[in-house]
Design a protein around this motif. Structure first.
Motif, PDB file in Angstrom:
ATOM      1  N   ALA A 434      16.697  60.327  26.579  1.00 51.76           N
ATOM      2  CA  ALA A 434      16.606  61.667  27.164  1.00 51.76           C
ATOM      3  C   ALA A 434      15.175  62.182  27.099  1.00 51.76           C
ATOM      4  O   ALA A 434      14.476  61.982  26.102  1.00 51.76           O
ATOM      5  CB  ALA A 434      17.539  62.619  26.426  1.00 51.76           C
ATOM      6  N   PRO A 435      14.718  62.861  28.154  1.00 57.49           N
ATOM      7  CA  PRO A 435      13.400  63.487  28.112  1.00 57.49           C
ATOM      8  C   PRO A 435      13.433  64.734  27.238  1.00 57.49           C
ATOM      9  O   PRO A 435      14.513  65.196  26.841  1.00 57.49           O
ATOM     10  CB  PRO A 435      13.141  63.851  29.579  1.00 57.49           C
ATOM     11  CG  PRO A 435      14.502  64.057  30.148  1.00 57.49           C
ATOM     12  CD  PRO A 435      15.414  63.093  29.433  1.00 57.49           C
ATOM     13  N   PRO A 436      12.273  65.301  26.927  1.00 58.82           N
ATOM     14  CA  PRO A 436      12.269  66.556  26.173  1.00 58.82           C
ATOM     15  C   PRO A 436      12.950  67.676  26.959  1.00 58.82           C
ATOM     16  O   PRO A 436      13.122  67.591  28.172  1.00 58.82           O
ATOM     17  CB  PRO A 436      10.773  66.847  25.982  1.00 58.82           C
ATOM     18  CG  PRO A 436      10.081  65.554  26.237  1.00 58.82           C
ATOM     19  CD  PRO A 436      10.923  64.810  27.203  1.00 58.82           C
ATOM     20  N   VAL A 437      13.329  68.723  26.249  1.00 55.15           N
ATOM     21  CA  VAL A 437      13.865  69.912  26.905  1.00 55.15           C
ATOM     22  C   VAL A 437      12.798  70.462  27.851  1.00 55.15           C
ATOM     23  O   VAL A 437      11.617  70.530  27.496  1.00 55.15           O
ATOM     24  CB  VAL A 437      14.263  70.970  25.860  1.00 55.15           C
ATOM     25  CG1 VAL A 437      14.683  72.273  26.521  1.00 55.15           C
ATOM     26  CG2 VAL A 437      15.384  70.429  24.983  1.00 55.15           C
ATOM     27  N   PRO A 438      13.163  70.838  29.063  1.00 51.89           N
ATOM     28  CA  PRO A 438      12.147  71.287  30.026  1.00 51.89           C
ATOM     29  C   PRO A 438      11.568  72.655  29.687  1.00 51.89           C
ATOM     30  O   PRO A 438      12.186  73.452  28.973  1.00 51.89           O
ATOM     31  CB  PRO A 438      12.924  71.333  31.340  1.00 51.89           C
ATOM     32  CG  PRO A 438      14.343  71.584  30.933  1.00 51.89           C
ATOM     33  CD  PRO A 438      14.516  70.839  29.645  1.00 51.89           C
ATOM     34  N   GLN A 453       6.708  66.178  29.228  1.00 52.17           N
ATOM     35  CA  GLN A 453       6.364  64.776  29.484  1.00 52.17           C
ATOM     36  C   GLN A 453       6.925  64.402  30.866  1.00 52.17           C
ATOM     37  O   GLN A 453       7.989  63.794  30.968  1.00 52.17           O
ATOM     38  CB  GLN A 453       6.923  63.868  28.393  1.00 52.17           C
ATOM     39  CG  GLN A 453       6.362  64.152  27.012  1.00 52.17           C
ATOM     40  CD  GLN A 453       6.849  63.163  25.972  1.00 52.17           C
ATOM     41  OE1 GLN A 453       6.853  61.952  26.205  1.00 52.17           O
ATOM     42  NE2 GLN A 453       7.264  63.677  24.830  1.00 52.17           N
ATOM     43  N   PRO A 454       6.223  64.770  31.937  1.00 50.22           N
ATOM     44  CA  PRO A 454       6.796  64.653  33.288  1.00 50.22           C
ATOM     45  C   PRO A 454       7.182  63.244  33.685  1.00 50.22           C
ATOM     46  O   PRO A 454       8.104  63.062  34.476  1.00 50.22           O
ATOM     47  CB  PRO A 454       5.690  65.213  34.188  1.00 50.22           C
ATOM     48  CG  PRO A 454       4.441  65.145  33.374  1.00 50.22           C
ATOM     49  CD  PRO A 454       4.856  65.330  31.959  1.00 50.22           C
ATOM     50  N   LEU A 455       6.501  62.221  33.147  1.00 47.35           N
ATOM     51  CA  LEU A 455       6.855  60.858  33.530  1.00 47.35           C
ATOM     52  C   LEU A 455       8.200  60.422  32.963  1.00 47.35           C
ATOM     53  O   LEU A 455       8.763  59.417  33.392  1.00 47.35           O
ATOM     54  CB  LEU A 455       5.765  59.881  33.083  1.00 47.35           C
ATOM     55  CG  LEU A 455       4.439  59.958  33.841  1.00 47.35           C
ATOM     56  CD1 LEU A 455       3.455  58.955  33.284  1.00 47.35           C
ATOM     57  CD2 LEU A 455       4.654  59.716  35.327  1.00 47.35           C
ATOM     58  N   LEU A 456       8.722  61.164  31.983  1.00 49.61           N
ATOM     59  CA  LEU A 456      10.018  60.825  31.399  1.00 49.61           C
ATOM     60  C   LEU A 456      11.177  61.516  32.100  1.00 49.61           C
ATOM     61  O   LEU A 456      12.332  61.180  31.856  1.00 49.61           O
ATOM     62  CB  LEU A 456      10.041  61.191  29.908  1.00 49.61           C
ATOM     63  CG  LEU A 456       9.043  60.458  29.017  1.00 49.61           C
ATOM     64  CD1 LEU A 456       9.228  60.882  27.565  1.00 49.61           C
ATOM     65  CD2 LEU A 456       9.178  58.948  29.161  1.00 49.61           C
ATOM     66  N   GLU A 502      20.414  62.764  29.281  1.00 50.70           N
ATOM     67  CA  GLU A 502      20.130  64.155  29.620  1.00 50.70           C
ATOM     68  C   GLU A 502      19.670  64.939  28.393  1.00 50.70           C
ATOM     69  O   GLU A 502      20.184  64.766  27.294  1.00 50.70           O
ATOM     70  CB  GLU A 502      21.390  64.797  30.197  1.00 50.70           C
ATOM     71  CG  GLU A 502      21.208  66.199  30.728  1.00 50.70           C
ATOM     72  CD  GLU A 502      22.447  66.707  31.469  1.00 50.70           C
ATOM     73  OE1 GLU A 502      22.414  67.837  31.981  1.00 50.70           O
ATOM     74  OE2 GLU A 502      23.456  65.953  31.527  1.00 50.70           O
ATOM     75  N   SER A 503      18.700  65.818  28.622  1.00 51.64           N
ATOM     76  CA  SER A 503      18.226  66.704  27.564  1.00 51.64           C
ATOM     77  C   SER A 503      19.223  67.842  27.364  1.00 51.64           C
ATOM     78  O   SER A 503      20.169  68.014  28.133  1.00 51.64           O
ATOM     79  CB  SER A 503      16.874  67.292  27.947  1.00 51.64           C
ATOM     80  OG  SER A 503      17.025  68.271  28.975  1.00 51.64           O
ATOM     81  N   GLN A 504      18.989  68.628  26.321  1.00 51.07           N
ATOM     82  CA  GLN A 504      19.693  69.897  26.226  1.00 51.07           C
ATOM     83  C   GLN A 504      19.246  70.797  27.352  1.00 51.07           C
ATOM     84  O   GLN A 504      18.194  70.614  27.970  1.00 51.07           O
ATOM     85  CB  GLN A 504      19.412  70.566  24.889  1.00 51.07           C
ATOM     86  CG  GLN A 504      20.181  70.008  23.709  1.00 51.07           C
ATOM     87  CD  GLN A 504      20.007  70.865  22.476  1.00 51.07           C
ATOM     88  OE1 GLN A 504      18.931  70.908  21.896  1.00 51.07           O
ATOM     89  NE2 GLN A 504      21.069  71.551  22.063  1.00 51.07           N
ATOM     90  N   GLY A 505      20.075  71.794  27.644  1.00 50.53           N
ATOM     91  CA  GLY A 505      19.721  72.743  28.672  1.00 50.53           C
ATOM     92  C   GLY A 505      19.052  73.977  28.092  1.00 50.53           C
ATOM     93  O   GLY A 505      19.172  74.267  26.903  1.00 50.53           O
ATOM     94  N   VAL A 506      18.353  74.703  28.946  1.00 46.72           N
ATOM     95  CA  VAL A 506      17.753  75.980  28.591  1.00 46.72           C
ATOM     96  C   VAL A 506      18.509  77.067  29.342  1.00 46.72           C
ATOM     97  O   VAL A 506      18.611  77.031  30.572  1.00 46.72           O
ATOM     98  CB  VAL A 506      16.264  76.024  28.973  1.00 46.72           C
ATOM     99  CG1 VAL A 506      15.670  77.399  28.702  1.00 46.72           C
ATOM    100  CG2 VAL A 506      15.494  74.955  28.188  1.00 46.72           C
ATOM    101  N   ARG A 507      19.077  78.006  28.579  1.00 45.81           N
ATOM    102  CA  ARG A 507      19.868  79.070  29.196  1.00 45.81           C
ATOM    103  C   ARG A 507      18.963  80.055  29.923  1.00 45.81           C
ATOM    104  O   ARG A 507      17.893  80.444  29.410  1.00 45.81           O
ATOM    105  CB  ARG A 507      20.690  79.807  28.142  1.00 45.81           C
ATOM    106  CG  ARG A 507      21.644  80.854  28.718  1.00 45.81           C
ATOM    107  CD  ARG A 507      22.232  81.727  27.626  1.00 45.81           C
ATOM    108  NE  ARG A 507      23.060  80.972  26.707  1.00 45.81           N
ATOM    109  CZ  ARG A 507      24.361  80.769  26.876  1.00 45.81           C
ATOM    110  NH1 ARG A 507      24.983  81.263  27.944  1.00 45.81           N
ATOM    111  NH2 ARG A 507      25.031  80.095  25.977  1.00 45.81           N
TER     112      ARG A 507
END
Length: 511
Positions: A434-438, A453-456, A502-507
């Motif tokens: 999973a990529p970092p949280v956006p 880390q956009p490439l991830l 999938e990363s965690q989501g941001v509410r």
């Protein structure tokens, strides 16, 4: 870094994703966020006093919704051998938009129909299906552009490779660098085509080199082999002429009988391709689409793929040499080769976590005048086998879908695939990270999304909260940056990496 990865990292996509309109994608100039540096107004988690975003766990029911795009004889694409680069790109844009509009999430694009290339290759010549002459380039790179336009629209791209077919007809004029010129002693004319002898180690090494070349230079989501292993028997059941190859095997101490030896040749290629992927490109999904009957009578009568084309798909699953199997179940429920009987049989084989994506005969809506209900019922039956790792379907093929045969567009868009979904996460351990949280910044009714880390990050996902803690996927968008236009409510944004984790989501709350 390869060319497609670099171009993806340098492309900013501003995507308007309102409800219910589809997202639009426009290029944006590069900025520091491409290198993982927050832009103006973007939260930096390491800044003292910065309020941390509220993270939530989001998920949805994953499902492979794939479609084969055949380039052999230009069946699905390209529409002409005289396209300018601009016309070629526009035709791929239209293809992607049309299939995305029906709810598909993965294109299985034939990049090697006859030991040629629909991409820039130093190992094989340009395909004649692009320009009419093998070895003559089109002036642009179809695979590179398809990756750009499909990923921006939220679709995966799987490179569909035919491993052994050399020429679709003996009359085809091969380019100087073609494999039939490099390894002429291993090219066999059989059943009005030219195939490369699967029993020759040099042939296997060439196929592996081609696979490595594609994966090293193109940011594809998957590698896919079709059902052409040893060639299908001709009308007279003439034996494939490989006696000399088998005799050399025996002289070298080999003890397998001829049938087992042939299957071992194919198995070795499959095993070595997976070893290459595990070692060098672990986030690439690898699978095959064999003929739908393993052995005649198991469970229904029909061509014996195990013997006729040396295809031992059960072993590939048991040994974990593939990530998924897509057996071509191209029969009606009412036939002797009943869809549900075959689908259930494949789902009940020991799979070791390997996913099952049955293949459907969309072309028979036209060729055999199947009713649209046949396709709907087959997809519904696949879904009834989710507990046995049947997690989606592949459809053959794109042209019949785009031509809306029997009104299939409406069935897919409004019923079967009305809600978006991503393909299942890769089943191999450690293959999907999973990529970092956006980073998510709200400005009024817009949210701007990037990743540290956009490439991830392959895709940005937008969820809507329908009830407390109950999330529904609303949009999938690719690119380095996305902008979602939201209506009032509670939303969440997550990022998905290669392999599907999938990363965690941001509410995000919009008054």
């Amino acid at each position: 870094m390869n060319k497609p990865l670099l171009s993806t990292a340098l492309l900013w996509l501003a995507t308007a994703c309102g409800t219910p309109s589809l997202p639009s994608v426009e290029p944006q100039p590069p900025s520091e966020a491409d290198a993982g540096v927050p832009g103006p107004g973007e939260p930096d988690s390491g800044t003292p006093g910065q309020e941390a975003p509220e993270k939530v766990t989001v998920t949805h029911a994953r499902e492979m919704r794939g479609v084969w795009v055949a380039t052999i004889s230009r069946l699905d694409w390209p529409p002409s051998t005289t396209l300018t680069p601009e016309q070629g790109r526009a035709s791929l844009d239209a293809l992607v938009e049309g299939l995305a509009g029906m709810g598909f999430n993965a294109l299985f694009f034939q990049v090697r129909p006859e030991s040629d290339a629909l991409y820039a290759s130093t190992l094989e010549p340009w395909s004649r299906f692009l320009t009419g002459t093998q070895g003559t380039g089109p002036g642009w790179d179809p695979l590179e552009y398809l990756l750009h336009t499909a990923h921006a629209r939220g679709l995966e791209v799987h490179a569909w490779v035919n491993p052994y077919r050399a020429l679709a007809s003996p009359s085809v004029v091969a380019a100087p660098g073609h494999v039939t010129k490099r390894l002429p002693e291993h090219a066999v004319t059989y059943n009005n085509a030219v195939v490369m002898n699967p029993g020759e180690p040099a042939v296997r090494r060439h196929v592996l080199a081609v696979v490595k070349d594609v994966l090293d230079h193109y940011d594809v989501d998957g590698l896919h082999f079709d059902d052409y292993f040893y060639p299908y028997p001709d009308a007279s059941s003439t034996p494939f002429p490989d006696d000399a190859t088998y005799a050399r095997y025996q002289e070298g101490g080999g003890t397998l009988d001829k049938g087992d030896w042939r299957r071992d040749n194919v198995n070795t290629l499959v095993r070595e391709v997976m070893a290459l992927i595990r070692a060098e490109h672990p986030s690439v999904r690898f699978g095959l689409s064999p003929f739908g009957i393993w052995k005649s009578g198991e469970p229904v009568p029909g061509l014996d793929a195990y013997s006729a084309i040396s295809c031992d798909a059960v072993t590939w699953m048991k040994e974990g040499w593939i990530d998924y199997l897509a057996p071509q179940l191209y029969w009606r429920e009412s036939s002797r080769q009943s869809y549900s009987v075959l689908a259930r049989w494949w789902a009940e084989r020991p799979k070791g976590g390997v996913h099952l994506f049955p293949g459907h005969a969309v072309h028979n809506l036209s060729a055999q005048n199947w009713p649209l209900s046949e396709l709907a019922d087959q997809v519904a039956f696949t879904r009834s086998l989710r507990d046995r790792d049947a997690l989606g379907d592949l459809h053959f093929r794109a042209r019949f879908l785009l031509d809306d045969v029997q009104g299939v567009k409406g069935l897919l868009r409004d019923e079967l695939y009305a809600r978006p979904a991503l393909p299942p996460v890769l089943p191999r351990e450690g293959a999907a990270v999973a990529p970092p949280v956006p980073f998510v910044v709200r400005e009024g009714h817009q949210v701007h999304v990037t990743n540290p880390q956009p490439l991830l990050a392959r895709f940005h996902l937008l969820y809507r909260e329908r009830a407390p803690g109950e999330w529904e996927l609303a949009r999938v968008v690719g690119g380095a940056r996305a902008t979602f236009e939201l209506t009032p409510g509670t939303w969440a944004v997550s990022d998905v990496g290669r392999g599907g984790a999938e990363s965690q989501g941001v509410r995000v709350s919009v008054p």
